[in-house]
Design an enzyme around this catalytic site. Structure first.
Site, PDB file in Angstrom:
ATOM      1  N   TYR A  80     -16.917   3.090   6.804  1.00 19.86           N
ATOM      2  CA  TYR A  80     -15.454   2.922   6.920  1.00 19.86           C
ATOM      3  C   TYR A  80     -14.993   3.333   8.323  1.00 19.86           C
ATOM      4  O   TYR A  80     -14.224   2.616   8.977  1.00 19.86           O
ATOM      5  CB  TYR A  80     -14.779   3.772   5.843  1.00 19.86           C
ATOM      6  CG  TYR A  80     -13.296   3.988   6.013  1.00 19.86           C
ATOM      7  CD1 TYR A  80     -12.374   3.001   5.689  1.00 19.86           C
ATOM      8  CD2 TYR A  80     -12.815   5.211   6.486  1.00 19.86           C
ATOM      9  CE1 TYR A  80     -11.009   3.223   5.837  1.00 19.86           C
ATOM     10  CE2 TYR A  80     -11.453   5.435   6.628  1.00 19.86           C
ATOM     11  CZ  TYR A  80     -10.556   4.440   6.304  1.00 19.86           C
ATOM     12  OH  TYR A  80      -9.209   4.669   6.456  1.00 19.86           O
ATOM     13  N   ALA A 134      -5.387  -2.477   5.330  1.00 17.88           N
ATOM     14  CA  ALA A 134      -6.734  -1.986   5.630  1.00 17.88           C
ATOM     15  C   ALA A 134      -7.598  -2.043   4.387  1.00 17.88           C
ATOM     16  O   ALA A 134      -7.099  -2.026   3.260  1.00 17.88           O
ATOM     17  CB  ALA A 134      -6.664  -0.536   6.123  1.00 17.88           C
ATOM     18  N   TRP A 135      -8.904  -2.107   4.619  1.00 20.04           N
ATOM     19  CA  TRP A 135      -9.886  -1.814   3.561  1.00 20.04           C
ATOM     20  C   TRP A 135      -9.956  -0.298   3.515  1.00 20.04           C
ATOM     21  O   TRP A 135     -10.379   0.331   4.486  1.00 20.04           O
ATOM     22  CB  TRP A 135     -11.243  -2.417   3.945  1.00 20.04           C
ATOM     23  CG  TRP A 135     -12.362  -2.023   3.025  1.00 20.04           C
ATOM     24  CD1 TRP A 135     -12.818  -0.749   2.788  1.00 20.04           C
ATOM     25  CD2 TRP A 135     -13.172  -2.880   2.212  1.00 20.04           C
ATOM     26  NE1 TRP A 135     -13.845  -0.760   1.876  1.00 20.04           N
ATOM     27  CE2 TRP A 135     -14.092  -2.053   1.516  1.00 20.04           C
ATOM     28  CE3 TRP A 135     -13.212  -4.265   2.018  1.00 20.04           C
ATOM     29  CZ2 TRP A 135     -15.042  -2.578   0.643  1.00 20.04           C
ATOM     30  CZ3 TRP A 135     -14.170  -4.765   1.147  1.00 20.04           C
ATOM     31  CH2 TRP A 135     -15.067  -3.933   0.461  1.00 20.04           C
ATOM     32  N   ILE A 180      -4.461 -10.474   6.850  1.00 21.43           N
ATOM     33  CA  ILE A 180      -4.511 -10.271   8.313  1.00 21.43           C
ATOM     34  C   ILE A 180      -5.749 -10.896   8.954  1.00 21.43           C
ATOM     35  O   ILE A 180      -5.846 -10.932  10.171  1.00 21.43           O
ATOM     36  CB  ILE A 180      -4.392  -8.776   8.712  1.00 21.43           C
ATOM     37  CG1 ILE A 180      -5.562  -7.950   8.168  1.00 21.43           C
ATOM     38  CG2 ILE A 180      -3.041  -8.199   8.318  1.00 21.43           C
ATOM     39  CD1 ILE A 180      -5.714  -6.588   8.861  1.00 21.43           C
ATOM     40  N   TRP A 206      -6.067  12.398   5.370  1.00 22.44           N
ATOM     41  CA  TRP A 206      -5.702  13.182   4.180  1.00 22.44           C
ATOM     42  C   TRP A 206      -4.278  12.825   3.708  1.00 22.44           C
ATOM     43  O   TRP A 206      -3.454  13.683   3.415  1.00 22.44           O
ATOM     44  CB  TRP A 206      -5.783  14.689   4.494  1.00 22.44           C
ATOM     45  CG  TRP A 206      -7.160  15.211   4.762  1.00 22.44           C
ATOM     46  CD1 TRP A 206      -8.207  14.558   5.349  1.00 22.44           C
ATOM     47  CD2 TRP A 206      -7.644  16.531   4.467  1.00 22.44           C
ATOM     48  NE1 TRP A 206      -9.295  15.380   5.443  1.00 22.44           N
ATOM     49  CE2 TRP A 206      -8.984  16.596   4.910  1.00 22.44           C
ATOM     50  CE3 TRP A 206      -7.080  17.667   3.886  1.00 22.44           C
ATOM     51  CZ2 TRP A 206      -9.766  17.746   4.789  1.00 22.44           C
ATOM     52  CZ3 TRP A 206      -7.854  18.812   3.775  1.00 22.44           C
ATOM     53  CH2 TRP A 206      -9.186  18.847   4.210  1.00 22.44           C
ATOM     54  N   LYS A 243     -13.179   0.979  11.169  1.00 21.02           N
ATOM     55  CA  LYS A 243     -11.858   1.287  11.733  1.00 21.02           C
ATOM     56  C   LYS A 243     -11.940   1.433  13.259  1.00 21.02           C
ATOM     57  O   LYS A 243     -10.985   1.102  13.970  1.00 21.02           O
ATOM     58  CB  LYS A 243     -11.298   2.573  11.109  1.00 21.02           C
ATOM     59  CG  LYS A 243     -10.958   2.476   9.625  1.00 21.02           C
ATOM     60  CD  LYS A 243      -9.722   1.637   9.326  1.00 21.02           C
ATOM     61  CE  LYS A 243      -8.444   2.302   9.712  1.00 21.02           C
ATOM     62  NZ  LYS A 243      -7.252   1.509   9.256  1.00 21.02           N
ATOM     63  N   GLY A 297       0.821  -1.221   0.000  1.00 27.05           N
ATOM     64  CA  GLY A 297       0.000   0.000   0.000  1.00 27.05           C
ATOM     65  C   GLY A 297       0.846   1.257   0.000  1.00 27.05           C
ATOM     66  O   GLY A 297       2.082   1.198   0.106  1.00 27.05           O
ATOM     67  N   THR A 349      -7.689   6.217  11.658  1.00 32.11           N
ATOM     68  CA  THR A 349      -8.171   7.335  10.851  1.00 32.11           C
ATOM     69  C   THR A 349      -8.938   8.366  11.676  1.00 32.11           C
ATOM     70  O   THR A 349      -9.546   8.014  12.695  1.00 32.11           O
ATOM     71  CB  THR A 349      -9.105   6.791   9.738  1.00 32.11           C
ATOM     72  OG1 THR A 349      -9.748   7.888   9.092  1.00 32.11           O
ATOM     73  CG2 THR A 349     -10.190   5.889  10.297  1.00 32.11           C
ATOM     74  N   LEU A 394       1.173   3.732   2.250  1.00 36.68           N
ATOM     75  CA  LEU A 394       1.944   3.948   3.476  1.00 36.68           C
ATOM     76  C   LEU A 394       2.918   2.798   3.729  1.00 36.68           C
ATOM     77  O   LEU A 394       4.061   3.031   4.129  1.00 36.68           O
ATOM     78  CB  LEU A 394       0.974   4.098   4.664  1.00 36.68           C
ATOM     79  CG  LEU A 394       1.629   4.330   6.017  1.00 36.68           C
ATOM     80  CD1 LEU A 394       2.423   5.639   6.033  1.00 36.68           C
ATOM     81  CD2 LEU A 394       0.577   4.341   7.132  1.00 36.68           C
TER      82      LEU A 394
HETATM   83  N1  LIG Z   1      -5.141   7.235   2.444  1.00 41.46           N
HETATM   84  C1  LIG Z   1      -5.666   8.057   3.338  1.00 41.46           C
HETATM   85  O1  LIG Z   1      -5.980   9.230   3.074  1.00 41.46           O
HETATM   86  C2  LIG Z   1      -5.896   7.567   4.752  1.00 41.46           C
HETATM   87  C3  LIG Z   1      -6.586   8.413   5.633  1.00 41.46           C
HETATM   88  C4  LIG Z   1      -6.792   7.981   6.937  1.00 41.46           C
HETATM   89  C5  LIG Z   1      -6.302   6.759   7.358  1.00 41.46           C
HETATM   90  N2  LIG Z   1      -5.662   5.944   6.473  1.00 41.46           N
HETATM   91  C6  LIG Z   1      -5.185   4.659   6.963  1.00 41.46           C
HETATM   92  O2  LIG Z   1      -3.812   4.541   6.651  1.00 41.46           O
HETATM   93  C7  LIG Z   1      -3.478   3.176   6.461  1.00 41.46           C
HETATM   94  C8  LIG Z   1      -2.708   2.996   5.170  1.00 41.46           C
HETATM   95  O3  LIG Z   1      -3.523   3.442   4.115  1.00 41.46           O
HETATM   96  P1  LIG Z   1      -3.012   3.546   2.615  1.00 41.46           P
HETATM   97  O4  LIG Z   1      -3.459   4.844   2.111  1.00 41.46           O
HETATM   98  O5  LIG Z   1      -1.593   3.151   2.543  1.00 41.46           O
HETATM   99  O6  LIG Z   1      -3.941   2.420   1.963  1.00 41.46           O
HETATM  100  P2  LIG Z   1      -3.690   1.464   0.710  1.00 41.46           P
HETATM  101  O7  LIG Z   1      -2.731   2.063  -0.234  1.00 41.46           O
HETATM  102  O8  LIG Z   1      -5.055   1.090   0.233  1.00 41.46           O
HETATM  103  O9  LIG Z   1      -2.999   0.199   1.377  1.00 41.46           O
HETATM  104  C9  LIG Z   1      -3.704  -0.729   2.129  1.00 41.46           C
HETATM  105  C10 LIG Z   1      -3.113  -2.087   1.823  1.00 41.46           C
HETATM  106  O10 LIG Z   1      -3.767  -3.074   2.646  1.00 41.46           O
HETATM  107  C11 LIG Z   1      -3.937  -4.238   1.851  1.00 41.46           C
HETATM  108  N3  LIG Z   1      -4.986  -5.102   2.394  1.00 41.46           N
HETATM  109  C12 LIG Z   1      -6.326  -5.002   2.250  1.00 41.46           C
HETATM  110  N4  LIG Z   1      -6.938  -6.023   2.890  1.00 41.46           N
HETATM  111  C13 LIG Z   1      -5.961  -6.778   3.454  1.00 41.46           C
HETATM  112  C14 LIG Z   1      -5.960  -7.973   4.219  1.00 41.46           C
HETATM  113  N5  LIG Z   1      -7.084  -8.583   4.556  1.00 41.46           N
HETATM  114  N6  LIG Z   1      -4.763  -8.463   4.631  1.00 41.46           N
HETATM  115  C15 LIG Z   1      -3.603  -7.856   4.288  1.00 41.46           C
HETATM  116  N7  LIG Z   1      -3.544  -6.743   3.554  1.00 41.46           N
HETATM  117  C16 LIG Z   1      -4.705  -6.197   3.145  1.00 41.46           C
HETATM  118  C17 LIG Z   1      -4.286  -3.694   0.493  1.00 41.46           C
HETATM  119  O11 LIG Z   1      -4.084  -4.684  -0.489  1.00 41.46           O
HETATM  120  P3  LIG Z   1      -5.044  -4.701  -1.793  1.00 41.46           P
HETATM  121  O12 LIG Z   1      -4.801  -3.390  -2.476  1.00 41.46           O
HETATM  122  O13 LIG Z   1      -4.554  -5.893  -2.528  1.00 41.46           O
HETATM  123  O14 LIG Z   1      -6.439  -4.814  -1.269  1.00 41.46           O
HETATM  124  C18 LIG Z   1      -3.317  -2.518   0.373  1.00 41.46           C
HETATM  125  O15 LIG Z   1      -2.071  -2.926  -0.164  1.00 41.46           O
HETATM  126  C19 LIG Z   1      -4.806   2.400   6.541  1.00 41.46           C
HETATM  127  O16 LIG Z   1      -4.960   1.914   7.849  1.00 41.46           O
HETATM  128  C20 LIG Z   1      -5.846   3.475   6.294  1.00 41.46           C
HETATM  129  O17 LIG Z   1      -7.079   3.143   6.902  1.00 41.46           O
HETATM  130  C21 LIG Z   1      -5.441   6.332   5.186  1.00 41.46           C
END
Ligand SMILES: NC(=O)c1ccc[n+]([C@@H]2O[C@H](COP(=O)([O-])OP(=O)(O)OC[C@H]3O[C@@H](n4cnc5c(N)ncnc54)[C@H](OP(=O)(O)O)[C@@H]3O)[C@@H](O)[C@H]2O)c1
Length: 307
Positions: A130, A65-66, A44, A156, A134, A17, A106, A19
């Protein structure tokens, strides 16, 4: 690069992902032994696989995460299976193996209707599916790992390795003269690389016994709106910020409700871990835009239009 043997072996879940990739690269640069597991390597929600993966780690950083916020509205059970149950599975395995867990959460667990920045102990109250999913994960970590669980709420996020608002604004600059962007949602744009650096510092402080378990706010300092972020992105990229025009959330309806006020306070970093909060969002944005990926997008945007 010398190996940081004090830090032991770290495990990063969701390693493909946005992050997750930045956390891995920060760990590598710090000389910390790290294993990054993508979803295909470790789901996970699979308790046996999680127990085996966590067993000989010192710190787990959960970036899995989803993250499809709108999709969760019609698939809350599936979102909760990952963001709630999956996190519980991880927390149980970490508790059994005495491993520290840094779990990324989040701002969407909060109601988003305040006028002052939310403290870490503010009451939760998600406004969308969502956020509810979380919150289930946060509760599992604080319940099962009161000392060794670190819930870091971010918001963000933008970075080099995933679709994000800053990249979208730059891509659209090459295609459109003007853009309408919402100006009534307030938040703290956070560079995933800066957050990754902080997560690693928190884990190291935890290993030294200097960081208390609990909730931390991993967002940039300062605040702005989506329109403010878009304009600053354009200004720093040599594009005319006036091409971004204000609009309202009402005019830009999406399946999931977004909180209007996502500004978080950052007291726990100093009080619970002796660390500084993340820097101001403008400073982070300027650094991010200087990196090759964003700089290339900005160049294409300038070439696409006269700015
Ligand atoms: N992006 C934002 O603005 C934002 C804001 C607030 C909080 N967050 C939090 O920050 C964290 C990182 O987010 P990100 O932006 O890096 O998200 P991301 O790019 O969507 O990465 C999430 C990763 O988790 C994987 N994943 C999904 N289901 C899984 C499972 N059951 N077991 C193992 N891996 C799984 C996904 O794989 P697939 O792609 O193959 O499904 C993806 O590679 C998350 O906790 C998110 O909730 C993000």
């Amino acid at each position: 690069m010398r190996t940081n043997s004090f830090a032991g072996r770290w495990l990063v879940t969701g390693a493909a992902g946005m992050l997750g990739q930045d956390v891995l690269s920060v760990l590598q640069r710090a000389g910390i032994e790290a294993v990054g597991l993508r979803r295909a390597d470790l789901d996970i929600t699979d308790p046996d696989a999680v127990r085996a993966a966590v067993e000989d780690a010192t710190v787990v950083v959960n970036c899995a995460a989803w993250t499809d916020v709108d999709g969760a509205e019609t698939a809350e059970e599936a979102a909760t299976a990952v963001n709630g149950t999956g996190v519980r599975v991880l927390a149980e395995a970490c508790a059994a193996a005495h491993v520290r867990l840094i779990h990324v959460s989040t701002d969407y667990v909060l109601p988003g209707d305040a006028a002052e920045p939310y403290r870490e102990d503010a009451g939760t109250g998600p406004v969308n599916a969502y956020g509810r999913s979380k919150l289930v994960g946060e509760q599992a970590v604080t319940e099962l790992l009161p000392q060794d669980g670190y819930v870091v709420r971010t918001a963000w996020l933008y970075g080099e390795h995933g679709p994000n608002f800053v990249a979208t604004m730059l891509k659209l600059a090459a295609q459109r003269d003007t853009l309408d962007v919402v100006d009534d949602q307030h938040g703290q744009p956070t560079w995933s690389k800066a957050l990754a650096q902080h997560l690693v510092e928190l884990g190291l402080a935890a290993l030294r016994g200097h960081a208390m378990g609990g909730i931390y706010h991993g967002t940039a300092s300062g605040r702005t709106t989506w329109m403010g972020l878009a304009r600053e992105t354009y200004r720093l990229s040599g594009l005319d910020p006036e091409r971004i025009r204000p609009t309202t959330s009402e005019a830009f309806v999406r399946p999931a409700v977004r909180p209007a006020f996502s500004v978080l306070a950052h007291d726990a970093w100093k009080e619970q871990a002796g660390l500084e909060p993340l820097p101001d969002w403008r400073e982070q944005l300027a650094q991010a835009l200087a990196t090759p990926g964003f700089a290339a997008l900005a160049k294409a945007a300038r070439n696409g239009r006269t700015g």
